[in-house]
Scaffold this motif. Structure first.
Motif, PDB file in Angstrom:
ATOM      1  N   PRO A 165       0.825  -1.212   0.000  1.00 37.62           N
ATOM      2  CA  PRO A 165       0.000   0.000   0.000  1.00 37.62           C
ATOM      3  C   PRO A 165       0.856   1.257   0.000  1.00 37.62           C
ATOM      4  O   PRO A 165       1.951   1.283   0.574  1.00 37.62           O
ATOM      5  CB  PRO A 165      -0.808  -0.126   1.292  1.00 37.62           C
ATOM      6  N   HIS A 166       0.358   2.277  -0.693  1.00 36.65           N
ATOM      7  CA  HIS A 166       1.023   3.579  -0.817  1.00 36.65           C
ATOM      8  C   HIS A 166       2.277   3.536  -1.692  1.00 36.65           C
ATOM      9  O   HIS A 166       2.901   4.576  -1.912  1.00 36.65           O
ATOM     10  CB  HIS A 166       1.402   4.159   0.561  1.00 36.65           C
ATOM     11  N   GLN A 167       2.655   2.365  -2.182  1.00 31.35           N
ATOM     12  CA  GLN A 167       3.847   2.272  -3.026  1.00 31.35           C
ATOM     13  C   GLN A 167       3.467   2.334  -4.502  1.00 31.35           C
ATOM     14  O   GLN A 167       2.523   1.663  -4.937  1.00 31.35           O
ATOM     15  CB  GLN A 167       4.608   0.979  -2.740  1.00 31.35           C
ATOM     16  N   LEU A 168       4.208   3.119  -5.251  1.00 31.37           N
ATOM     17  CA  LEU A 168       3.960   3.263  -6.676  1.00 31.37           C
ATOM     18  C   LEU A 168       4.504   2.045  -7.420  1.00 31.37           C
ATOM     19  O   LEU A 168       5.689   1.723  -7.303  1.00 31.37           O
ATOM     20  CB  LEU A 168       4.625   4.534  -7.193  1.00 31.37           C
ATOM     21  N   ILE A 169       3.626   1.372  -8.166  1.00 30.08           N
ATOM     22  CA  ILE A 169       4.021   0.173  -8.911  1.00 30.08           C
ATOM     23  C   ILE A 169       3.901   0.473 -10.405  1.00 30.08           C
ATOM     24  O   ILE A 169       2.796   0.712 -10.899  1.00 30.08           O
ATOM     25  CB  ILE A 169       3.142  -1.028  -8.530  1.00 30.08           C
ATOM     26  N   PRO A 170       4.999   0.456 -11.145  1.00 25.85           N
ATOM     27  CA  PRO A 170       4.937   0.749 -12.578  1.00 25.85           C
ATOM     28  C   PRO A 170       4.134  -0.297 -13.350  1.00 25.85           C
ATOM     29  O   PRO A 170       4.080  -1.474 -12.949  1.00 25.85           O
ATOM     30  CB  PRO A 170       6.412   0.732 -13.010  1.00 25.85           C
ATOM     31  N   SER A 171       3.547   0.105 -14.450  1.00 21.95           N
ATOM     32  CA  SER A 171       2.809  -0.830 -15.300  1.00 21.95           C
ATOM     33  C   SER A 171       3.687  -1.977 -15.757  1.00 21.95           C
ATOM     34  O   SER A 171       3.238  -3.122 -15.859  1.00 21.95           O
ATOM     35  CB  SER A 171       2.250  -0.095 -16.520  1.00 21.95           C
ATOM     36  N   GLY A 180       4.330 -12.286 -17.480  1.00 19.79           N
ATOM     37  CA  GLY A 180       5.569 -12.970 -17.809  1.00 19.79           C
ATOM     38  C   GLY A 180       6.596 -12.056 -18.443  1.00 19.79           C
ATOM     39  O   GLY A 180       6.266 -11.075 -19.106  1.00 19.79           O
ATOM     40  N   TYR A 181       7.860 -12.426 -18.259  1.00 22.86           N
ATOM     41  CA  TYR A 181       8.967 -11.576 -18.689  1.00 22.86           C
ATOM     42  C   TYR A 181       9.068 -11.444 -20.203  1.00 22.86           C
ATOM     43  O   TYR A 181       9.504 -10.426 -20.727  1.00 22.86           O
ATOM     44  CB  TYR A 181      10.290 -12.120 -18.121  1.00 22.86           C
ATOM     45  N   ASP A 182       8.686 -12.497 -20.924  1.00 21.18           N
ATOM     46  CA  ASP A 182       8.806 -12.422 -22.383  1.00 21.18           C
ATOM     47  C   ASP A 182       7.442 -12.394 -23.056  1.00 21.18           C
ATOM     48  O   ASP A 182       7.291 -12.777 -24.204  1.00 21.18           O
ATOM     49  CB  ASP A 182       9.647 -13.594 -22.917  1.00 21.18           C
ATOM     50  N   SER A 183       6.442 -11.908 -22.330  1.00 20.82           N
ATOM     51  CA  SER A 183       5.089 -11.844 -22.872  1.00 20.82           C
ATOM     52  C   SER A 183       4.998 -10.808 -23.989  1.00 20.82           C
ATOM     53  O   SER A 183       5.645  -9.755 -23.946  1.00 20.82           O
ATOM     54  CB  SER A 183       4.092 -11.494 -21.770  1.00 20.82           C
ATOM     55  N   ASP A 184       4.184 -11.111 -24.993  1.00 19.75           N
ATOM     56  CA  ASP A 184       3.927 -10.157 -26.076  1.00 19.75           C
ATOM     57  C   ASP A 184       2.724  -9.267 -25.761  1.00 19.75           C
ATOM     58  O   ASP A 184       2.298  -8.472 -26.606  1.00 19.75           O
ATOM     59  CB  ASP A 184       3.662 -10.913 -27.389  1.00 19.75           C
ATOM     60  N   THR A 185       2.162  -9.398 -24.569  1.00 17.58           N
ATOM     61  CA  THR A 185       0.987  -8.629 -24.185  1.00 17.58           C
ATOM     62  C   THR A 185       1.297  -7.134 -24.185  1.00 17.58           C
ATOM     63  O   THR A 185       2.346  -6.697 -23.724  1.00 17.58           O
ATOM     64  CB  THR A 185       0.506  -9.053 -22.782  1.00 17.58           C
ATOM     65  N   GLU A 186       0.356  -6.337 -24.708  1.00 19.72           N
ATOM     66  CA  GLU A 186       0.532  -4.888 -24.743  1.00 19.72           C
ATOM     67  C   GLU A 186       0.391  -4.303 -23.336  1.00 19.72           C
ATOM     68  O   GLU A 186      -0.370  -4.793 -22.505  1.00 19.72           O
ATOM     69  CB  GLU A 186      -0.517  -4.254 -25.668  1.00 19.72           C
ATOM     70  N   ILE A 187       1.105  -3.221 -23.082  1.00 19.42           N
ATOM     71  CA  ILE A 187       1.125  -2.600 -21.764  1.00 19.42           C
ATOM     72  C   ILE A 187      -0.248  -2.096 -21.345  1.00 19.42           C
ATOM     73  O   ILE A 187      -0.575  -2.051 -20.149  1.00 19.42           O
ATOM     74  CB  ILE A 187       2.164  -1.455 -21.733  1.00 19.42           C
ATOM     75  N   ASN A 188      -1.117  -1.751 -22.332  1.00 17.10           N
ATOM     76  CA  ASN A 188      -2.425  -1.192 -21.967  1.00 17.10           C
ATOM     77  C   ASN A 188      -3.351  -2.221 -21.320  1.00 17.10           C
ATOM     78  O   ASN A 188      -4.388  -1.861 -20.763  1.00 17.10           O
ATOM     79  CB  ASN A 188      -3.104  -0.528 -23.166  1.00 17.10           C
ATOM     80  N   VAL A 189      -2.986  -3.511 -21.352  1.00 13.48           N
ATOM     81  CA  VAL A 189      -3.805  -4.514 -20.671  1.00 13.48           C
ATOM     82  C   VAL A 189      -3.800  -4.260 -19.166  1.00 13.48           C
ATOM     83  O   VAL A 189      -4.774  -4.579 -18.469  1.00 13.48           O
ATOM     84  CB  VAL A 189      -3.328  -5.945 -20.990  1.00 13.48           C
ATOM     85  N   VAL A 190      -2.732  -3.657 -18.647  1.00 16.28           N
ATOM     86  CA  VAL A 190      -2.672  -3.335 -17.222  1.00 16.28           C
ATOM     87  C   VAL A 190      -3.785  -2.354 -16.874  1.00 16.28           C
ATOM     88  O   VAL A 190      -4.504  -2.524 -15.887  1.00 16.28           O
ATOM     89  CB  VAL A 190      -1.293  -2.755 -16.851  1.00 16.28           C
ATOM     90  N   TRP A 191      -3.954  -1.334 -17.699  1.00 22.03           N
ATOM     91  CA  TRP A 191      -5.020  -0.347 -17.459  1.00 22.03           C
ATOM     92  C   TRP A 191      -6.387  -1.005 -17.495  1.00 22.03           C
ATOM     93  O   TRP A 191      -7.274  -0.676 -16.692  1.00 22.03           O
ATOM     94  CB  TRP A 191      -4.951   0.759 -18.508  1.00 22.03           C
ATOM     95  N   VAL A 192      -6.580  -1.951 -18.412  1.00 27.26           N
ATOM     96  CA  VAL A 192      -7.866  -2.639 -18.527  1.00 27.26           C
ATOM     97  C   VAL A 192      -8.197  -3.362 -17.216  1.00 27.26           C
ATOM     98  O   VAL A 192      -9.322  -3.253 -16.699  1.00 27.26           O
ATOM     99  CB  VAL A 192      -7.841  -3.651 -19.698  1.00 27.26           C
ATOM    100  N   TYR A 193      -7.231  -4.084 -16.660  1.00 23.14           N
ATOM    101  CA  TYR A 193      -7.485  -4.812 -15.420  1.00 23.14           C
ATOM    102  C   TYR A 193      -7.608  -3.877 -14.219  1.00 23.14           C
ATOM    103  O   TYR A 193      -8.369  -4.147 -13.284  1.00 23.14           O
ATOM    104  CB  TYR A 193      -6.396  -5.865 -15.185  1.00 23.14           C
ATOM    105  N   ILE A 194      -6.878  -2.769 -14.231  1.00 24.20           N
ATOM    106  CA  ILE A 194      -7.056  -1.751 -13.193  1.00 24.20           C
ATOM    107  C   ILE A 194      -8.489  -1.238 -13.226  1.00 24.20           C
ATOM    108  O   ILE A 194      -9.132  -1.041 -12.183  1.00 24.20           O
ATOM    109  CB  ILE A 194      -6.057  -0.586 -13.378  1.00 24.20           C
ATOM    110  N   ASN A 215       2.433   8.470 -16.210  1.00 19.85           N
ATOM    111  CA  ASN A 215       3.751   8.021 -16.675  1.00 19.85           C
ATOM    112  C   ASN A 215       4.594   7.374 -15.573  1.00 19.85           C
ATOM    113  O   ASN A 215       5.813   7.256 -15.717  1.00 19.85           O
ATOM    114  CB  ASN A 215       4.545   9.186 -17.295  1.00 19.85           C
ATOM    115  N   ALA A 216       3.956   6.971 -14.476  1.00 22.12           N
ATOM    116  CA  ALA A 216       4.724   6.365 -13.384  1.00 22.12           C
ATOM    117  C   ALA A 216       4.153   5.024 -12.935  1.00 22.12           C
ATOM    118  O   ALA A 216       4.897   4.071 -12.721  1.00 22.12           O
ATOM    119  CB  ALA A 216       4.787   7.326 -12.198  1.00 22.12           C
ATOM    120  N   GLY A 217       2.824   4.941 -12.776  1.00 19.30           N
ATOM    121  CA  GLY A 217       2.249   3.675 -12.341  1.00 19.30           C
ATOM    122  C   GLY A 217       1.031   3.863 -11.470  1.00 19.30           C
ATOM    123  O   GLY A 217       0.337   4.889 -11.546  1.00 19.30           O
ATOM    124  N   TYR A 218       0.777   2.880 -10.607  1.00 24.86           N
ATOM    125  CA  TYR A 218      -0.431   2.862  -9.787  1.00 24.86           C
ATOM    126  C   TYR A 218      -0.066   2.591  -8.331  1.00 24.86           C
ATOM    127  O   TYR A 218       0.904   1.908  -8.031  1.00 24.86           O
ATOM    128  CB  TYR A 218      -1.387   1.770 -10.274  1.00 24.86           C
TER     129      TYR A 218
END
Length: 224
Positions: A165-171, A180-194, A215-218
């Protein structure tokens, strides 16, 4: 710290055991999935290194059976380079991380430190922040008003937020840890789940919110 190593290639198992023991881990080695399940019944381990391709019971089945019992023990999957689908399936089934063969011993040790550090920081199967509780055994997110059983990726995202809690976590951190580290998933999927999680928090009348920092995270914060 005691680890269970489930790897059917005996030469590799012997080499990994030697590396781990030189780094102050206690290791029990088994060579098939059925033995891994039997050893895990003792609940005597701090982490598991689990090969996917094993006789009797494969590693993914072992993983599912362990998680179905509500066992949150850290599990590192060992995969062959070509088994991309198995990596994704393993992470979706609840693996904490994976390592692709061949790998360097330093990377193996770093991955083990990372997954066991997260687990040792958790003294309960429930995380609470504000009026919201996350049950890590049942995947339930709840308040006194209501509850939701979360899908796997929703659960992993809110778990990461509620553990920090209270910690900024980058997308990028969400993407690496959950997809996964070598996933081809687009970064905007993070916003979708948020977005999914925000709607659930609103429906639960939560007194906390997922705050976006441009530009930093959630981060997870109390409502003001």
């Amino acid at each position: 710290m005691r680890l269970l190593l489930a790897e059917d290639e005996k030469a590799l198992s012997k080499a990994l055991t030697a590396i781990l023991e030189r780094n102050n881990y206690s290791v029990d080695a088994v060579y098939d999935g059925q033995s891994a399940l039997e050893y895990l019944e003792t609940d005597n381990y701090d982490g598991v290194i689990l090969d996917i391709m094993m006789p009797k019971v494969d590693g993914l089945t072992v993983l599912r059976k362990v998680r179905e019992k509500g066992n949150l023990i850290p599990i590192l999957l060992l995969t062959a380079k070509s088994e991309v689908d198995d990596k994704v399936e393993g992470l979706d089934a609840g693996a904490n991380d994976y390592l692709t063969k061949p790998f360097h011993s330093k990377e193996l040790l770093a991955r083990i430190r990372a997954i066991t550090r997260t687990q040792s920081a958790q003294t309960t199967s429930k995380l609470t922040f504000g009026n919201v509780t996350l049950d890590q055994a049942t995947f339930e997110l709840s308040t006194a008003k209501d509850s939701f059983r979360l899908a796997n990726k929703e659960f992993q995202m809110i778990e990461l937020l509620m553990s920090n809690p209270h910690q900024l976590i980058p997308s990028e951190r969400f993407l690496e840890k959950i997809w996964g580290y070598d996933s081809d998933t687009e970064i905007n999927v993070v916003w979708v789940y948020i977005s999914y999680l925000r709607k659930k928090l609103t429906a639960l009348h939560a007194d906390i919110q997922i705050k976006a920092t441009r530009n930093a995270g959630y981060s997870l914060e109390e409502l003001t």
